[in-house]
Write an enzyme that holds these catalytic residues in place. Structure first.
Site, short mmCIF file in Angstrom:
data_model
loop_
_atom_site.label_atom_id
_atom_site.label_comp_id
_atom_site.label_asym_id
_atom_site.label_seq_id
_atom_site.Cartn_x
_atom_site.Cartn_y
_atom_site.Cartn_z
N ASP A 157 0.81 -1.21 0.00
CA ASP A 157 0.00 0.00 0.00
C ASP A 157 0.85 1.26 0.00
O ASP A 157 1.95 1.28 0.55
CB ASP A 157 -0.89 0.04 1.25
CG ASP A 157 -2.06 -0.92 1.18
OD1 ASP A 157 -2.10 -1.74 0.24
OD2 ASP A 157 -2.93 -0.85 2.07
N HIS B 117 3.70 -2.30 3.28
CA HIS B 117 3.63 -0.92 2.78
C HIS B 117 4.93 -0.58 2.06
O HIS B 117 6.02 -0.79 2.61
CB HIS B 117 3.42 0.07 3.91
CG HIS B 117 2.08 -0.05 4.58
ND1 HIS B 117 1.82 -1.02 5.51
CD2 HIS B 117 0.94 0.66 4.43
CE1 HIS B 117 0.56 -0.90 5.93
NE2 HIS B 117 0.00 0.11 5.28
#
Length: 210
Positions: free
Chosen positions: A33, A175
């Site tokens: 992400d 992430h």
């Protein structure tokens, strides 16, 4: 506070969201992400290539605008792309129409049916609006949260989060962000090595897998 392993009851409460892929193929679905980001996203691409692994990148529209070359490299490498809103909006704190418009603004840069709500926070009313705007949308959550974003978590604890909770069909959240980089840089190669030795493959999310 956050849940490393998504409990069964939460999945039952929100069946319209996708929490994991169907098991049966000894496959793991790594997701990233908040990119694309210089240094961080290219690092992820290089490590994935080393293990012949595919993944899914949920991109922030504004980062795609700022770093189009890195975004193109993600696509060129054969990974899947997901919409992560244009400005990383928290759905619970955002008016529904503003949320939809932010999603659509990001969609102008990314033609994808995959979507992940930032922070995993989205209202049922926002889900309906997104489904109306794009009937084939697939709202992707996760089965395992690495915790790489947690500044209070040690890097070996982030690794344990993934190793102890991941299995066939798991959607694992990392992430590719500056905040998460140090823990993700340590954890990701070890996760790829461990599960590769266990005979797992790493696949990108698509309509066939979910």
């Amino acid at each position: 506070m956050y849940l490393v392993k998504t409990p069964w009851w939460l999945k039952k409460l929100y069946p319209q969201l996708i929490w994991n892929a169907e098991p049966g193929t000894r496959s793991i679905f790594l997701t990233f992400d908040d990119g694309p980001i210089p240094i961080v996203t290219p690092f992820v691409l290089n490590i994935l290539k080393k293990y012949d692994a595919k993944a899914t990148f949920f991109c922030i529209g504004d980062n795609v605008r700022k770093h189009p070359d890195i975004y193109k490299e993600v696509k060129k490498a054969g990974h899947s792309i997901g919409n992560h809103t244009y400005n990383h909006l928290r759905g619970w704190d955002t008016h529904d129409q503003v949320y939809l418009e932010n999603y659509l603004k990001a969609a102008e840069l990314m033609d994808t049916a995959l979507f992940r709500p930032p922070y995993g926070r989205i209202k049922r009313s926002q889900v309906k609006l997104l489904q109306q705007a794009r009937p084939d949308i697939k709202i992707i959550m996760w089965d395992v949260l690495s915790g790489d974003f947690d500044i209070g978590l040690k890097k070996h604890e982030a690794l344990d989060n993934v190793l102890k909770n991941t299995g066939d069909g798991s959607i694992v959240l990392f992430h590719d962000s500056i905040k998460a980089y140090l823990k993700m840089e340590y954890t990701l190669p070890k996760v790829l090595e461990h599960f590769s030795e266990q005979g797992y493959t790493f696949k990108a999310l698509d309509s066939a897998s979910i």
